[in-house]
Motif scaffolding. Sequence first.
Motif, PDB file in Angstrom:
ATOM      1  N   LEU A 178      43.316  46.661  42.876  1.00 12.56           N
ATOM      2  CA  LEU A 178      44.123  47.034  41.721  1.00 12.56           C
ATOM      3  C   LEU A 178      44.101  45.940  40.656  1.00 12.56           C
ATOM      4  O   LEU A 178      44.184  44.753  40.978  1.00 12.56           O
ATOM      5  N   PHE A 179      44.027  46.353  39.389  1.00 10.91           N
ATOM      6  CA  PHE A 179      44.120  45.436  38.254  1.00 10.91           C
ATOM      7  C   PHE A 179      45.065  46.016  37.203  1.00 10.91           C
ATOM      8  O   PHE A 179      45.089  47.234  36.981  1.00 10.91           O
ATOM      9  N   LEU A 180      45.802  45.121  36.553  1.00  7.48           N
ATOM     10  CA  LEU A 180      46.658  45.483  35.428  1.00  7.48           C
ATOM     11  C   LEU A 180      46.219  44.694  34.208  1.00  7.48           C
ATOM     12  O   LEU A 180      45.738  43.563  34.323  1.00  7.48           O
ATOM     13  N   VAL A 181      46.428  45.272  33.038  1.00  6.97           N
ATOM     14  CA  VAL A 181      46.248  44.554  31.774  1.00  6.97           C
ATOM     15  C   VAL A 181      47.625  44.449  31.129  1.00  6.97           C
ATOM     16  O   VAL A 181      48.311  45.463  30.936  1.00  6.97           O
ATOM     17  N   GLN A 182      48.022  43.211  30.812  1.00  7.08           N
ATOM     18  CA  GLN A 182      49.325  42.978  30.199  1.00  7.08           C
ATOM     19  C   GLN A 182      49.232  41.774  29.274  1.00  7.08           C
ATOM     20  O   GLN A 182      48.840  40.689  29.707  1.00  7.08           O
ATOM     21  N   GLY A 183      49.551  41.978  28.011  1.00  9.47           N
ATOM     22  CA  GLY A 183      49.539  40.868  27.059  1.00  9.47           C
ATOM     23  C   GLY A 183      48.195  40.193  26.928  1.00  9.47           C
ATOM     24  O   GLY A 183      48.131  38.969  26.721  1.00  9.47           O
ATOM     25  N   GLY A 184      47.103  40.943  27.043  1.00 11.19           N
ATOM     26  CA  GLY A 184      45.770  40.384  26.918  1.00 11.19           C
ATOM     27  C   GLY A 184      45.266  39.689  28.170  1.00 11.19           C
ATOM     28  O   GLY A 184      44.147  39.152  28.176  1.00 11.19           O
ATOM     29  N   GLU A 185      46.070  39.662  29.227  1.00 11.15           N
ATOM     30  CA  GLU A 185      45.664  39.048  30.491  1.00 11.15           C
ATOM     31  C   GLU A 185      45.332  40.124  31.523  1.00 11.15           C
ATOM     32  O   GLU A 185      45.864  41.235  31.482  1.00 11.15           O
ATOM     33  N   LEU A 186      44.467  39.747  32.453  1.00 15.52           N
ATOM     34  CA  LEU A 186      44.117  40.620  33.556  1.00 15.52           C
ATOM     35  C   LEU A 186      44.857  40.126  34.791  1.00 15.52           C
ATOM     36  O   LEU A 186      44.713  38.964  35.194  1.00 15.52           O
ATOM     37  N   LEU A 187      45.652  40.990  35.389  1.00 17.17           N
ATOM     38  CA  LEU A 187      46.469  40.637  36.543  1.00 17.17           C
ATOM     39  C   LEU A 187      45.994  41.422  37.757  1.00 17.17           C
ATOM     40  O   LEU A 187      45.645  42.603  37.644  1.00 17.17           O
ATOM     41  N   THR A 188      45.997  40.790  38.916  1.00 11.58           N
ATOM     42  CA  THR A 188      45.614  41.467  40.150  1.00 11.58           C
ATOM     43  C   THR A 188      46.439  40.900  41.300  1.00 11.58           C
ATOM     44  O   THR A 188      46.824  39.717  41.256  1.00 11.58           O
ATOM     45  N   PRO A 189      46.755  41.708  42.301  1.00  9.17           N
ATOM     46  CA  PRO A 189      47.578  41.203  43.409  1.00  9.17           C
ATOM     47  C   PRO A 189      46.955  40.003  44.106  1.00  9.17           C
ATOM     48  O   PRO A 189      45.737  39.943  44.316  1.00  9.17           O
ATOM     49  N   LEU A 190      47.794  39.062  44.462  1.00  5.30           N
ATOM     50  CA  LEU A 190      47.392  37.901  45.249  1.00  5.30           C
ATOM     51  C   LEU A 190      47.219  38.352  46.697  1.00  5.30           C
ATOM     52  O   LEU A 190      48.150  38.892  47.304  1.00  5.30           O
ATOM     53  N   LEU A 191      46.031  38.128  47.253  1.00  2.38           N
ATOM     54  CA  LEU A 191      45.725  38.636  48.594  1.00  2.38           C
ATOM     55  C   LEU A 191      45.728  37.500  49.621  1.00  2.38           C
ATOM     56  O   LEU A 191      44.754  37.289  50.335  1.00  2.38           O
ATOM     57  N   ASP A 192      46.833  36.772  49.674  1.00  2.00           N
ATOM     58  CA  ASP A 192      46.927  35.658  50.612  1.00  2.00           C
ATOM     59  C   ASP A 192      47.733  35.999  51.860  1.00  2.00           C
ATOM     60  O   ASP A 192      47.852  35.184  52.764  1.00  2.00           O
ATOM     61  N   ARG A 193      48.265  37.236  51.920  1.00  2.00           N
ATOM     62  CA  ARG A 193      49.069  37.624  53.074  1.00  2.00           C
ATOM     63  C   ARG A 193      48.563  38.892  53.754  1.00  2.00           C
ATOM     64  O   ARG A 193      48.823  39.105  54.933  1.00  2.00           O
ATOM     65  N   CYS A 194      47.839  39.722  53.031  1.00  2.00           N
ATOM     66  CA  CYS A 194      47.249  40.942  53.575  1.00  2.00           C
ATOM     67  C   CYS A 194      46.342  41.545  52.513  1.00  2.00           C
ATOM     68  O   CYS A 194      46.218  41.015  51.413  1.00  2.00           O
ATOM     69  N   GLY A 195      45.712  42.663  52.847  1.00  2.00           N
ATOM     70  CA  GLY A 195      44.832  43.332  51.896  1.00  2.00           C
ATOM     71  C   GLY A 195      43.383  42.916  52.036  1.00  2.00           C
ATOM     72  O   GLY A 195      43.054  41.969  52.749  1.00  2.00           O
ATOM     73  N   VAL A 196      42.512  43.654  51.357  1.00  2.00           N
ATOM     74  CA  VAL A 196      41.070  43.417  51.397  1.00  2.00           C
ATOM     75  C   VAL A 196      40.597  42.868  50.060  1.00  2.00           C
ATOM     76  O   VAL A 196      40.879  43.452  49.011  1.00  2.00           O
ATOM     77  N   SER A 197      39.877  41.766  50.103  1.00  2.00           N
ATOM     78  CA  SER A 197      39.285  41.191  48.899  1.00  2.00           C
ATOM     79  C   SER A 197      37.890  41.786  48.735  1.00  2.00           C
ATOM     80  O   SER A 197      36.930  41.333  49.361  1.00  2.00           O
ATOM     81  N   GLY A 198      37.772  42.803  47.904  1.00  2.00           N
ATOM     82  CA  GLY A 198      36.519  43.531  47.777  1.00  2.00           C
ATOM     83  C   GLY A 198      35.494  42.828  46.903  1.00  2.00           C
ATOM     84  O   GLY A 198      35.832  41.976  46.073  1.00  2.00           O
ATOM     85  N   ALA A 199      34.233  43.209  47.100  1.00  2.00           N
ATOM     86  CA  ALA A 199      33.157  42.627  46.296  1.00  2.00           C
ATOM     87  C   ALA A 199      33.285  43.007  44.834  1.00  2.00           C
ATOM     88  O   ALA A 199      33.048  42.182  43.942  1.00  2.00           O
ATOM     89  N   MET A 200      33.678  44.246  44.550  1.00  2.00           N
ATOM     90  CA  MET A 200      33.851  44.652  43.158  1.00  2.00           C
ATOM     91  C   MET A 200      35.017  43.913  42.519  1.00  2.00           C
ATOM     92  O   MET A 200      34.971  43.546  41.333  1.00  2.00           O
ATOM     93  N   ARG A 201      36.058  43.652  43.285  1.00  2.00           N
ATOM     94  CA  ARG A 201      37.176  42.848  42.773  1.00  2.00           C
ATOM     95  C   ARG A 201      36.669  41.481  42.319  1.00  2.00           C
ATOM     96  O   ARG A 201      37.005  41.005  41.228  1.00  2.00           O
ATOM     97  N   ALA A 202      35.861  40.832  43.166  1.00  2.00           N
ATOM     98  CA  ALA A 202      35.316  39.523  42.814  1.00  2.00           C
ATOM     99  C   ALA A 202      34.428  39.603  41.581  1.00  2.00           C
ATOM    100  O   ALA A 202      34.457  38.721  40.719  1.00  2.00           O
ATOM    101  N   CYS A 203      33.648  40.672  41.494  1.00  2.00           N
ATOM    102  CA  CYS A 203      32.766  40.855  40.336  1.00  2.00           C
ATOM    103  C   CYS A 203      33.570  41.051  39.059  1.00  2.00           C
ATOM    104  O   CYS A 203      33.242  40.483  38.007  1.00  2.00           O
ATOM    105  N   VAL A 204      34.642  41.853  39.124  1.00  2.00           N
ATOM    106  CA  VAL A 204      35.498  42.077  37.955  1.00  2.00           C
ATOM    107  C   VAL A 204      36.120  40.761  37.494  1.00  2.00           C
ATOM    108  O   VAL A 204      36.141  40.449  36.295  1.00  2.00           O
TER     109      VAL A 204
END
Length: 264
Positions: A178-204
């Motif tokens: 997931l990604f959000l755009v807010q105030g010209g910044e790109l925000l994405t959930p911090l995945l330090d406790r769970c979740g999958v860090s996908g290759a497309m996420r890294a590419c984005v």
Amino acid sequence: MLINGQPGTQISASDRGLAYGDGLYRTLEARHGTPLLWHWQWQRLAADCAALRLPCPDEVLLLSEIATVAANLERAVIKIVLTRGAGQRGYAMPAACTPTRIVSASAWGGYPPDRAADGIVARWCDTRLAIQPRLAGIKHLNRLENVLARSEWHDPAIAEGLMLDMDGTVVEGTMSNLFLVQGGELLTPLLDRCGVSGAMRACVIDTAVNLGLTVRELRLSPPQVLAAEEVFLCNSLAGIWPLRELGSQQWQPGALTRRLQQLL
């Protein structure tokens, strides 16, 4: 399908991937035998192997096997599964292991093009992700939370579900980041406790940084998602899907989302 480099369809009943989910996988697209996003796919695979203390296969060998299984497919979905191999009963890792490596290909089925063009409808999932930092980010073989979350709806108009952790923090989609755009910044959930860090996420993230954008990984709440100017989801097969509707909130695909779609 290749199993440890040989054509086959069977593995040992004592394989630890089957018994305990002791392994990991990657799913990616290949065109004419060449995997897309390989730089990021390989980075993530190597990192996941290190995190699970699983011997990482040779990169050249993997590329050769991908080319072999996809040889007769113009566009293919490739799945790489790595397990710790066969072992005796019990959770303890064997002192030495012979990993099982499975590389398979299937014909590209694709997704409806309107999902990328017009955006998708998503829902909040009731199933929550357990917090376990040791496994955070890893695409390991234990995906029952995602399976249960995806089973919560059968409406074909809903393309994805958003998952929270046990603290109510937004983590990911059932099959996407997931990604959000807010105030010209790109925000994405911090995945330090769970979740999958996908290759497309890294590419984005890398692409956005190269564009000079500020990218922040942080804990996000459902109200922050609903208040965002733009929202999109991504994975290696779907690419980028703008979020059009979530509950009563609606968006139009935004300018930054469109720019990243064009670049990727």
